[in-house]
Enzyme design. Structure first.
Site, PDB file in Angstrom:
ATOM      1  N   LYS A 104     -51.494 -11.480  -4.464  1.00  0.00           N
ATOM      2  CA  LYS A 104     -50.436 -11.196  -3.482  1.00  0.00           C
ATOM      3  C   LYS A 104     -49.785 -12.484  -2.997  1.00  0.00           C
ATOM      4  O   LYS A 104     -48.557 -12.544  -2.805  1.00  0.00           O
ATOM      5  CB  LYS A 104     -51.012 -10.427  -2.294  1.00  0.00           C
ATOM      6  N   LYS A 146     -46.537 -15.123   7.968  1.00  0.00           N
ATOM      7  CA  LYS A 146     -48.008 -15.097   7.920  1.00  0.00           C
ATOM      8  C   LYS A 146     -48.515 -15.283   6.495  1.00  0.00           C
ATOM      9  O   LYS A 146     -49.415 -16.081   6.235  1.00  0.00           O
ATOM     10  CB  LYS A 146     -48.496 -13.768   8.507  1.00  0.00           C
TER      11      LYS A 146
END
Length: 286
Positions: free
Chosen positions: A170, A238
């Site tokens: 990811k 983030k």
């Protein structure tokens, strides 16, 4: 199989809906009661808290904003891990640091629970349509048992390796996106400064070598002035910070990612944290 789903926000809500539609007996919880009620109306079984979900599920999914919340949900006397039946499979579909996943997997094993990481890509559109890319790390045998449930949520389901490998994949995804979305914004800003019609420019280049998911989807949103979040700026920041930390730990300099993260920090400081990633155009074309 009885399925649990914790976290029914913009992504998790759509993903859970597709699990319900696929016919799985689904137990749900969220801090927002209205979100639970919505899933109950779709056929889910509403639970008063996460522990009730844990007590009923054979397979559990979480879709949560960050690693700190994942740890809070999983650990401690009121944590999900200590209330699962032995043999339960828990799949965290949040995007968190690989180290967080590895820590949770170790604690889960102490409770006889198999813990997997399965972050996704495709935004709210992919979540709604059930066409997400799902990147899975953890026990291979557990992955093989999960096919039918994963297939309710995504179309590109790939096993990546042990615990944390889904999260690493990811992060690679987010690194690739960062440069693409910034380039789309710069192309549109350039067209406007040169006196071109942005839509005409978009139509000319979108089917050529410049074509990409970011151009087709977020490029059109920028031209339309649509900054609603398919993926929040604050969540992208983030993820970029996680990727930068992981790269630094491996003595890898990700120059483009650094620059794009700094632009997004500027956007967030201007009040854009809750907008979609395409809102980067506001910083580039100011």
């Amino acid at each position: 199989m009885k399925v649990g789903f914790i976290g029914l926000g913009r992504m998790g809500g759509h993903m859970c809906s597709n699990v319900i539609k696929a016919g799985f007996e689904t137990y749900v919880s969220d801090l927002v009661p209205a979100l639970v009620e919505q899933k109950v109306a779709e056929g889910a079984i509403g639970c008063k808290d996460n522990l009730e979900v844990a007590a009923n599920m054979d397979i559990g999914f979480t879709m949560l904003p960050n690693g700190a919340i994942v740890e809070a949900v999983m650990c401690g006397p009121k944590g999900v891990l200590s209330h699962c039946k032995p043999g339960t499979i828990i799949v965290d579909m949040s995007s968190v640091a690989p180290g967080t996943t590895q820590k949770m997997a170790k604690i889960a094993a102490e409770h006889g629970v198999k813990y997997m990481d399965a972050p996704v890509s495709g935004g709210t559109i992919g979540a709604q349509k059930g066409t997400l890319a799902i990147m899975v790390g953890g026990d291979r045998d557990a992955f093989d048992k999960m096919h039918d449930v994963f297939a309710a949520m995504g179309t590109n389901i790939r096993y990546q390796g042990g615990a944390g490998c889904g999260q690493h994949t990811k992060m690679a995804n987010q690194i690739a996106i960062s440069g693409c979305v910034a380039a789309v914004c710069e192309a549109i800003a350039y067209a406007k400064r040169c006196g071109l019609d942005p839509q005409d420019m978009f139509d000319a280049i979108s089917t050529g070598a410049a074509g990409s998911w970011q151009l087709t989807n977020n490029g059109q949103k920028i031209i339309n002035g649509d900054y609603a979040p398919g993926f929040y700026v604050k969540h992208f920041i983030k993820d970029m910070n996680i990727a930068l930390d992981e790269a630094q730990a491996r003595d890898l300099d990700l120059t483009v990612l650094h620059m794009v993260r700094d632009k997004y920090d500027e956007l967030a400081a201007q009040g854009g944290a809750d907008e979609g990633t395409q809102a980067l155009i506001k910083v580039i074309d100011k």
